[in-house]
Design a protein around this motif. Sequence first.
Motif, PDB file in Angstrom:
ATOM      1  N   LEU A 141      13.123  36.239  55.454  1.00  0.00           N
ATOM      2  CA  LEU A 141      14.271  35.321  55.501  1.00  0.00           C
ATOM      3  C   LEU A 141      14.216  34.328  54.337  1.00  0.00           C
ATOM      4  N   VAL A 142      12.999  33.863  54.002  1.00  0.00           N
ATOM      5  CA  VAL A 142      12.838  32.947  52.859  1.00  0.00           C
ATOM      6  C   VAL A 142      13.293  33.647  51.575  1.00  0.00           C
ATOM      7  N   GLN A 143      12.882  34.912  51.402  1.00  0.00           N
ATOM      8  CA  GLN A 143      13.299  35.672  50.206  1.00  0.00           C
ATOM      9  C   GLN A 143      14.836  35.784  50.143  1.00  0.00           C
ATOM     10  N   GLU A 144      15.417  36.029  51.299  1.00  0.00           N
ATOM     11  CA  GLU A 144      16.878  36.171  51.377  1.00  0.00           C
ATOM     12  C   GLU A 144      17.575  34.875  50.969  1.00  0.00           C
ATOM     13  N   ARG A 145      17.030  33.755  51.480  1.00  0.00           N
ATOM     14  CA  ARG A 145      17.658  32.456  51.174  1.00  0.00           C
ATOM     15  C   ARG A 145      17.453  32.058  49.711  1.00  0.00           C
ATOM     16  N   ARG A 146      16.404  32.539  49.100  1.00  0.00           N
ATOM     17  CA  ARG A 146      16.238  32.256  47.662  1.00  0.00           C
ATOM     18  C   ARG A 146      17.404  32.870  46.877  1.00  0.00           C
ATOM     19  N   LYS A 147      17.821  34.060  47.313  1.00  0.00           N
ATOM     20  CA  LYS A 147      18.947  34.724  46.626  1.00  0.00           C
ATOM     21  C   LYS A 147      20.289  34.132  47.053  1.00  0.00           C
ATOM     22  N   ASN A 148      20.352  33.720  48.330  1.00  0.00           N
ATOM     23  CA  ASN A 148      21.644  33.305  48.882  1.00  0.00           C
ATOM     24  C   ASN A 148      21.451  32.050  49.739  1.00  0.00           C
ATOM     25  N   PRO A 149      21.331  30.851  49.097  1.00  0.00           N
ATOM     26  CA  PRO A 149      21.086  29.616  49.854  1.00  0.00           C
ATOM     27  C   PRO A 149      22.250  29.299  50.804  1.00  0.00           C
ATOM     28  N   GLN A 150      21.901  28.690  51.943  1.00  0.00           N
ATOM     29  CA  GLN A 150      22.922  28.270  52.904  1.00  0.00           C
ATOM     30  C   GLN A 150      22.609  26.858  53.378  1.00  0.00           C
ATOM     31  N   ASP A 151      23.439  26.333  54.276  1.00  0.00           N
ATOM     32  CA  ASP A 151      23.218  24.979  54.782  1.00  0.00           C
ATOM     33  C   ASP A 151      22.247  25.039  55.955  1.00  0.00           C
ATOM     34  N   ASP A 152      20.971  25.275  55.658  1.00  0.00           N
ATOM     35  CA  ASP A 152      19.964  25.340  56.717  1.00  0.00           C
ATOM     36  C   ASP A 152      18.628  24.818  56.187  1.00  0.00           C
TER      37      ASP A 152
END
Length: 400
Positions: free
Chosen positions: A191-202
């Motif tokens: 999930l961390v890898q995913e958010r590095r590519k696609n940041p969200q409000d979390d």
Amino acid sequence: MTTPRLVFNPVSQDYFDNPYEIYRRMRDEAPLYYDEEEDFYALTRHADVAAAFKDHEAFSSARGCDLGMVRSGEVPQKSIIFMDPPDHRHMRSLLNKAFTPRAIQSQRETVVELVRHYLAEADPDHFDVVQDFSGPFPVEVITRMAGVPEDFRQQVRHWIDTSLHRKPGQIDMDDENMQATIDSGMYYYGLVQERRKNPQDDMISRLIAAEIPGEDGSLRKLDDIEITGFTTLLGGAGAETVTKLVGSAVVEFARHPEQWQKLLEDRSKIPDAVEELLRYVGPVQYNVRYSLKDVELPSGAVPAHKPVFLMGAAANRDPRAFDNGETFDIDRDRTQAQNLGLGYGIHSCLGAALARMETAIALEHLLDFMPRFEVDFDGLARVSMQNVAGYHHVPVTVLR
């Protein structure tokens, strides 16, 4: 009749079934309990436990927080609860931003919505407080904050339960515990890898963007392992605490119906009830530290280089600190001593205000859902877990 020999075994069935009778004897007979076989100390009096919680220079968290970890010196992941200053201070100041009073209040609507949702689905004739209510809703709150997609939120709870479960006699992690810990860590890492590519409000995205001082004083970003360690911890602490506290609350109010009646008559007492529950049946039983040097405590000396149990749940019922400490009373004088239910000192619970708010909202809605109720005491099932106490099943009948 001779009294049986005092034995504190943190993974015995006797301890899982009724820790409080063991705590009472330890406070009276062996406030500085030493186990020769397993080579650990345990503190149970309030004065000793509070002093040890505050003295992070003598009692280190860097080796872990349970006996198996502290003894081996191998912590499973980088996490704030396994840190001493200065690392702990830098991480804490960063993470505090996620738990400001404003951030907590912004979760109120979410908590109310989830509490109402699960109670609306519950069957009043066959209501299991933990399985139907206090198990599912807190993990939804905390994993939403972290950024876990809806499909995986309840899975997180099952990983936590499996990783903390201990069979009688089992101190170290077994294959099932380890597998759940690995599965959970791998999921959050992805999930961390995913958010590095696609940041969200979390929270995960905010941790990725954040900077803390490095060893040389210059600012650095957190790495994926650090963020994974914190989000794994957050899911566990944020779910387990409220799940166990609300389940235990219903059991205690069934045993003390006059206290439930006080809440029915005056809901302004709910915050006091939450504090008394944290004192009387707080879910976190103990934390294990490692003594870095010889330490003098009010009850005596603890030598260096030993695992030391800081028994917060025992200290919270110490009659030396609280009048009638073994009595459940939501109207008690709370200024007498520090409530250790959510820790004390630098490692006090980051999400304490969130846990208090969730529990208060849960009680508020339970008063409406079941103003009169009966617990099936024969159907109660206690958990057998590392550090944590409470119930896996609390079956209730709502009385019409």
